[in-house]
Design a protein around this motif. Structure first.
Motif, PDB file in Angstrom:
ATOM      1  N   THR A  49      -1.328   2.724  -1.255  1.00  0.00           N
ATOM      2  CA  THR A  49      -0.089   3.099  -1.924  1.00  0.00           C
ATOM      3  C   THR A  49       0.431   4.385  -1.302  1.00  0.00           C
ATOM      4  O   THR A  49      -0.319   5.358  -1.161  1.00  0.00           O
ATOM      5  CB  THR A  49      -0.311   3.308  -3.438  1.00  0.00           C
ATOM      6  N   PHE A  50       1.693   4.361  -0.912  1.00  0.00           N
ATOM      7  CA  PHE A  50       2.368   5.518  -0.339  1.00  0.00           C
ATOM      8  C   PHE A  50       3.596   5.824  -1.184  1.00  0.00           C
ATOM      9  O   PHE A  50       4.134   4.935  -1.846  1.00  0.00           O
ATOM     10  CB  PHE A  50       2.828   5.225   1.093  1.00  0.00           C
ATOM     11  N   HIS A  51       4.062   7.065  -1.131  1.00  0.00           N
ATOM     12  CA  HIS A  51       5.285   7.464  -1.807  1.00  0.00           C
ATOM     13  C   HIS A  51       6.382   7.579  -0.760  1.00  0.00           C
ATOM     14  O   HIS A  51       6.210   8.250   0.266  1.00  0.00           O
ATOM     15  CB  HIS A  51       5.103   8.791  -2.544  1.00  0.00           C
ATOM     16  N   SER A  52       7.492   6.938  -1.012  1.00  0.00           N
ATOM     17  CA  SER A  52       8.618   6.941  -0.075  1.00  0.00           C
ATOM     18  C   SER A  52       9.057   8.369   0.230  1.00  0.00           C
ATOM     19  O   SER A  52       9.211   9.190  -0.674  1.00  0.00           O
ATOM     20  CB  SER A  52       9.783   6.148  -0.669  1.00  0.00           C
ATOM     21  N   GLY A  53       9.229   8.665   1.508  1.00  0.00           N
ATOM     22  CA  GLY A  53       9.714   9.970   1.926  1.00  0.00           C
ATOM     23  C   GLY A  53       8.648  11.040   2.071  1.00  0.00           C
ATOM     24  O   GLY A  53       8.908  12.117   2.584  1.00  0.00           O
ATOM     25  N   GLN A  54       7.421  10.774   1.634  1.00  0.00           N
ATOM     26  CA  GLN A  54       6.313  11.737   1.722  1.00  0.00           C
ATOM     27  C   GLN A  54       5.609  11.569   3.074  1.00  0.00           C
ATOM     28  O   GLN A  54       5.289  10.460   3.461  1.00  0.00           O
ATOM     29  CB  GLN A  54       5.324  11.464   0.586  1.00  0.00           C
ATOM     30  N   PRO A  55       5.351  12.662   3.799  1.00  0.00           N
ATOM     31  CA  PRO A  55       4.626  12.528   5.062  1.00  0.00           C
ATOM     32  C   PRO A  55       3.132  12.268   4.837  1.00  0.00           C
ATOM     33  O   PRO A  55       2.536  12.812   3.907  1.00  0.00           O
ATOM     34  CB  PRO A  55       4.844  13.880   5.756  1.00  0.00           C
ATOM     35  N   PHE A  75       6.085  -2.749   7.455  1.00  0.00           N
ATOM     36  CA  PHE A  75       5.797  -1.375   7.042  1.00  0.00           C
ATOM     37  C   PHE A  75       5.965  -0.407   8.217  1.00  0.00           C
ATOM     38  O   PHE A  75       6.640   0.620   8.093  1.00  0.00           O
ATOM     39  CB  PHE A  75       4.377  -1.277   6.483  1.00  0.00           C
ATOM     40  N   LEU A  76       5.365  -0.719   9.348  1.00  0.00           N
ATOM     41  CA  LEU A  76       5.427   0.186  10.497  1.00  0.00           C
ATOM     42  C   LEU A  76       6.836   0.295  11.073  1.00  0.00           C
ATOM     43  O   LEU A  76       7.254   1.366  11.505  1.00  0.00           O
ATOM     44  CB  LEU A  76       4.424  -0.240  11.566  1.00  0.00           C
ATOM     45  N   PRO A 108       6.679   6.892   5.151  1.00  0.00           N
ATOM     46  CA  PRO A 108       7.021   5.508   4.790  1.00  0.00           C
ATOM     47  C   PRO A 108       8.513   5.319   4.558  1.00  0.00           C
ATOM     48  O   PRO A 108       9.217   6.237   4.135  1.00  0.00           O
ATOM     49  CB  PRO A 108       6.248   5.279   3.481  1.00  0.00           C
ATOM     50  N   GLY A 109       8.952   4.116   4.841  1.00  0.00           N
ATOM     51  CA  GLY A 109      10.345   3.754   4.637  1.00  0.00           C
ATOM     52  C   GLY A 109      10.622   3.348   3.196  1.00  0.00           C
ATOM     53  O   GLY A 109      10.036   3.899   2.262  1.00  0.00           O
ATOM     54  N   PRO A 110      11.479   2.349   3.017  1.00  0.00           N
ATOM     55  CA  PRO A 110      11.912   1.940   1.672  1.00  0.00           C
ATOM     56  C   PRO A 110      10.772   1.454   0.780  1.00  0.00           C
ATOM     57  O   PRO A 110       9.757   0.955   1.250  1.00  0.00           O
ATOM     58  CB  PRO A 110      12.879   0.792   1.943  1.00  0.00           C
ATOM     59  N   GLY A 125     -10.473 -13.259   6.360  1.00  0.00           N
ATOM     60  CA  GLY A 125     -10.265 -12.501   5.133  1.00  0.00           C
ATOM     61  C   GLY A 125      -9.943 -11.025   5.309  1.00  0.00           C
ATOM     62  O   GLY A 125      -9.905 -10.295   4.325  1.00  0.00           O
ATOM     63  N   MET A 126      -9.693 -10.587   6.549  1.00  0.00           N
ATOM     64  CA  MET A 126      -9.367  -9.179   6.746  1.00  0.00           C
ATOM     65  C   MET A 126      -7.869  -9.003   6.504  1.00  0.00           C
ATOM     66  O   MET A 126      -7.057  -8.914   7.428  1.00  0.00           O
ATOM     67  CB  MET A 126      -9.766  -8.700   8.145  1.00  0.00           C
ATOM     68  N   VAL A 127      -7.528  -8.940   5.220  1.00  0.00           N
ATOM     69  CA  VAL A 127      -6.144  -8.825   4.781  1.00  0.00           C
ATOM     70  C   VAL A 127      -6.062  -7.802   3.661  1.00  0.00           C
ATOM     71  O   VAL A 127      -7.075  -7.443   3.054  1.00  0.00           O
ATOM     72  CB  VAL A 127      -5.582 -10.184   4.296  1.00  0.00           C
ATOM     73  N   GLY A 128      -4.865  -7.342   3.413  1.00  0.00           N
ATOM     74  CA  GLY A 128      -4.644  -6.390   2.336  1.00  0.00           C
ATOM     75  C   GLY A 128      -3.166  -6.238   2.073  1.00  0.00           C
ATOM     76  O   GLY A 128      -2.365  -7.093   2.464  1.00  0.00           O
ATOM     77  N   GLY A 129      -2.813  -5.144   1.457  1.00  0.00           N
ATOM     78  CA  GLY A 129      -1.419  -4.906   1.133  1.00  0.00           C
ATOM     79  C   GLY A 129      -1.105  -3.433   1.099  1.00  0.00           C
ATOM     80  O   GLY A 129      -1.989  -2.580   0.984  1.00  0.00           O
ATOM     81  N   ILE A 130       0.185  -3.143   1.202  1.00  0.00           N
ATOM     82  CA  ILE A 130       0.678  -1.785   1.159  1.00  0.00           C
ATOM     83  C   ILE A 130       1.824  -1.745   0.163  1.00  0.00           C
ATOM     84  O   ILE A 130       2.716  -2.594   0.209  1.00  0.00           O
ATOM     85  CB  ILE A 130       1.192  -1.320   2.546  1.00  0.00           C
ATOM     86  N   THR A 131       1.814  -0.754  -0.723  1.00  0.00           N
ATOM     87  CA  THR A 131       2.899  -0.545  -1.662  1.00  0.00           C
ATOM     88  C   THR A 131       3.521   0.807  -1.356  1.00  0.00           C
ATOM     89  O   THR A 131       2.814   1.798  -1.208  1.00  0.00           O
ATOM     90  CB  THR A 131       2.404  -0.560  -3.117  1.00  0.00           C
ATOM     91  N   VAL A 132       4.836   0.826  -1.269  1.00  0.00           N
ATOM     92  CA  VAL A 132       5.568   2.090  -1.164  1.00  0.00           C
ATOM     93  C   VAL A 132       6.357   2.214  -2.455  1.00  0.00           C
ATOM     94  O   VAL A 132       7.148   1.336  -2.791  1.00  0.00           O
ATOM     95  CB  VAL A 132       6.509   2.118   0.071  1.00  0.00           C
ATOM     96  N   ASP A 133       6.088   3.296  -3.206  1.00  0.00           N
ATOM     97  CA  ASP A 133       6.809   3.484  -4.474  1.00  0.00           C
ATOM     98  C   ASP A 133       7.704   4.701  -4.415  1.00  0.00           C
ATOM     99  O   ASP A 133       7.757   5.418  -3.452  1.00  0.00           O
ATOM    100  CB  ASP A 133       5.837   3.558  -5.651  1.00  0.00           C
TER     101      ASP A 133
END
Length: 133
Positions: A49-55, A75-76, A108-110, A125-133
């Motif tokens: 989990t990342f916060h939008s606009g935070q380095p 994401f990238l 992170p972007g939007p 099975g090497m999978v996951g997810g990314i959330t930008v809030d």
């Protein structure tokens, strides 16, 4: 030398006024560290989990016996990456050789949910997810 409270406040205010432009000019100075360990056929953690606009400083550590990729095309591509030369395959992933680590500074972007896979090991099975809030 002893300072009065007023003198100490003035010194602190001057120091903060001097430091603020430097921090604004270098957003990476305040980067939060996120570490992902890559072992054979899994990400630890497998959801970020990342916060939008935070380095951020994204640290990818490959402790597995195989080369792994941090594949997150949307994401990238949406993120502001400080050194795009560290990205592979047209900017869609980051390659991490066995027993090595890679550091990527990004903003992170939007907001949204993004897929994360290892392009070579997603079938296992090497999978996951990314959330930008």
């Amino acid at each position: 030398m002893l300072w009065t409270v007023k003198q100490a406040v003035r010194i602190l205010a001057a120091a903060m006024a001097f430091a603020a432009p430097a921090l604004a000019a270098n957003p990476w100075a305040q980067a939060r560290v996120v570490t992902v360990v890559m072992v054979d056929n899994q990400f630890e953690p497998d959801h970020l989990t990342f916060h939008s606009g935070q380095p951020y400083e994204l640290r990818l550590e490959n402790r597995g016996k195989d080369m792994h990729e941090f594949t997150a095309p949307a994401f990238l591509k949406a993120a502001k990456v400080r050194d795009k030369r560290k990205l592979a395959n047209g900017g869609t992933d980051i390659v991490v050789s066995s027993g090595t680590s890679v550091r990527i500074f990004l903003i992170p972007g939007p907001k949204g949910h993004y897929d994360l896979t290892c392009a070579d090991h997603d079938w296992d099975g090497m999978v996951g997810g990314i959330t930008v809030d």
